[in-house]
Scaffold this active site. Sequence first.
Site, PDB file in Angstrom:
ATOM      1  CB  THR A  74      -0.408  -0.052   1.091  1.00 54.79           C
ATOM      2  OG1 THR A  74      -0.129   0.212   2.294  1.00 54.79           O
ATOM      3  CG2 THR A  74      -1.608  -0.787   1.399  1.00 54.79           C
ATOM      4  CB  VAL A  80      15.429   4.048  -4.113  1.00 53.54           C
ATOM      5  CG1 VAL A  80      16.382   5.328  -4.589  1.00 53.54           C
ATOM      6  CG2 VAL A  80      15.333   4.730  -1.850  1.00 53.54           C
ATOM      7  CE  LYS A 129      10.454   7.754  -5.212  1.00 52.39           C
ATOM      8  NZ  LYS A 129      10.136   7.381  -6.580  1.00 52.39           N
TER       9      LYS A 129
END
Length: 812
Positions: free
Chosen positions: A553, A607, A680
């Site tokens: 999710t 990432v 990230k």
Amino acid sequence: MPKMKVLKFGGTSVGSAENIRKVKEIVKSQSDDAVVVVSALGGITDKILNAAKMAILGTDYFNTELTAIRERHEAVVEQLFEGERKEEVKEQVSQLLDELERVIIGVSMIGELTDKTLDKIGGFGERLSSYIISEFIEEASWIDSSKLIKTDSNYGKAQVNFSLTNTLIKAALGEFKGVCIAPGFVASNAEGEYTTLGRGGSDYTAAIYAAALDVSVLEIWTDVDGFMTADPRVISKAYVIESLSYAEAMELSHFGAKVIYPPTILPVYKKGIPTYIKNTMNPQAPGSLITSSQANGKDHPIKGISSISNISLITVQGLGMVGVTGISMRLFSALALQNINVILISQASSENSISIAVDTAKAGVAEHAIRAEFEREIQNGRINKVEVESDLSIVAIVGENMKHSTGIAGKLFNTIGKNGVNIIAIAQGASELNISWVVKNSDLRKTLNVVHESFFLSENVEVNVFLLGIGLVGGNLLNQIQQQQEKLLKQNHLKIKLVGVANSRKMLLDREGISIEGFKERLDAEGLSSGLPAYKDAIIDMNIYNSVFVDCTASNDSPIVYADLLNANVSIVTANKVAASSDYDNYKKLKSIAQKKGVKFLFETNVGAGLPIINTLNDLVNSGDKILKIEAVLSGTLNFIFNTIAADVPLSKTIQLAKEQGYSEPDPRIDLSGIDVVRKLLILVRESGYKIEKEDVKINTFIPDEYFNGSIDDFWANISKVDADFEKRRQVLEAENKCWRFVAKYENGHSEVGLQEVAQGHPFFDLQGSNNLVMFTSERYNEFPMIIKGYGAGAAVTAAGVFADIIRVSNI
Ligand code: ADP
Ligand code: ASP
Ligand code: MG
């Protein structure tokens, strides 16, 4: 000269007319003379004893039990016999049942049920079954075991007087030719009163006959293909052990392998009689052979696992016990006087505590006996604790080959520990035949599973997946697992089993596995209403081994459950960036719980989706490299936008296109703000070994703040106002043969994200479409940085990355 054999058929083998027919076939196919020992029809002994207990409680329920017992026997007779024979047998059976009924009615009237009466009643099942079978196998005769097997008067589990018994059996059957049916379980004392040999004792009866007659072989016929590596009712992957030594069989049965009643082994061991365990329902199967010869077990250091649940551990502790002789002797004598069987003993070499395991039903009596024996020591403080802990189980691994292998205990306790099972006590005999340990009842199934898997099925590892989120990424993941399943099993010996699946509304859990095909329908039909805490609790309650929670999710909430799950030894694989980019302390906490618990917390897809970025970084850092600089294009959306922008495609249009083509979030401002890139970058910097918080990253936005403050409608209405300015700047850039990239950068403790002008020749310049690119400059990769480049977004590649992480979990 034909030799003699003893065959024993258990409750299931004689439990129905159909099975009794199989028994007959097996008996008739023998060329040797045979004594055939039979149990009561399966379940009948329980019913008889239950009827007696009901009778003494004064309830009429015993009548219902008696009726059921009668009907079972009548039905079997009805199906096995014809005509006049049927009537004769029925009559005899009816007489026996009447006799049983009279005794039980007597119990109900007097309101007293002695152990002696219980033994008289208890043997009726065998008397009935042996009679019926001896009639059904026409040429067979019948002999009354209760007249031949003589015991003391320890009702319920009488001790055999072997010299007398052997003489009587030899006298009765020494010269016997043909087939003789004998009831198991029943015996009698010197006064000629009925006794029994203990529950499951028909095996023992058979061994007693076998040893007395010195037969060539004993065959125990039951309802499984042989002695198995574990109880097949708990471990579906348990398999038949080809051969085992008497000692191994004894240990395994002593620790709960119900397939054979433990006292059975001794008489056959003394005489060296080979003993087979065979399946009545599958007589062709070779079965297991128990002999004196050394265990084969070439492949595995251990032969089997067994367990006993519902035991209690009594610990006697006191500094005053150290170095004092006679404490153990008094302890065990006190227990022996109460007839209490000690299943396991564990004593630390400091001698300041000793723990013994007993059946929970006996724990109260045992505690009392110990307190009474050591009354004085307790008063004067030399013993300061007698503690009883209940709801426990003992698990034992057994194998003669353990003697020759090192590292077994290490592997054993390591595997168990990694799965979050606490070991309460351990015992290993110096014979090294057995290692046994105590766990909570609630951890038993899990313990058996992990141990069975790590010692017997090391070629097949099972990973149990609990999935959260069945949208694009979750859906793709399931498809990929489904496609790969067979190959993984064949080539990698890895089984990925879906045991839980949940979306925001419903959850479905099934430890036997949820078939991926049609899982949605099952979730709709059988799913319980979900919610994150409920799903988490259910996962922890299931207490399943090698388990992994997979978060597919983008929810801000789901990471809240990670800590609890990791603490319960559930690994986590997540495509959700929220946890790893949250507060540094929280990120660190999750990593350290995972490390402490020996489970994994993996987030490779956070990432660059499926690109191997975090793993590569980990490898560099773990192998001693130092990251000096990170430069990366990490937003597929922004890269698409700056690759698409052109004279005839203004900025606002590119944003719209990104949204339409599914590259951006539904609210593209999440991408435009650079927040996603910041997250990230945080993860990359942290995984490089540096501490960093969100606030430490400088964000250079390329769209004025006012566009982020209003509603999304305002945004769409006004965004074209930035186009003209951008177009001007773009033309300058184009003239200089440069392009824009939205770059995340870390160097010397400084982190920032923002738009950067990139000249031709720079690795970022040719970055196509929505691709990502990461450059690591490190001590080793210094002059030429390491570059990882490729698709950095999309459900399919993200799912593939999640899949790879799940496989990584299996390598623990
Ligand atoms: P019988 O009525 O034939 O004496 P039991 O029910 O007493 O049969 O014993 C056979 C059962 O023992 C099997 O059906 C199986 O469920 C159970 N069992 C437990 N541990 C083992 C094991 N290690 N190997 C085989 N069977 C086992
Ligand atoms: N019928 C007895 C019992 O159920 C003995 C046996 O089956 O071995 O315990
Ligand atoms: Mg049995």
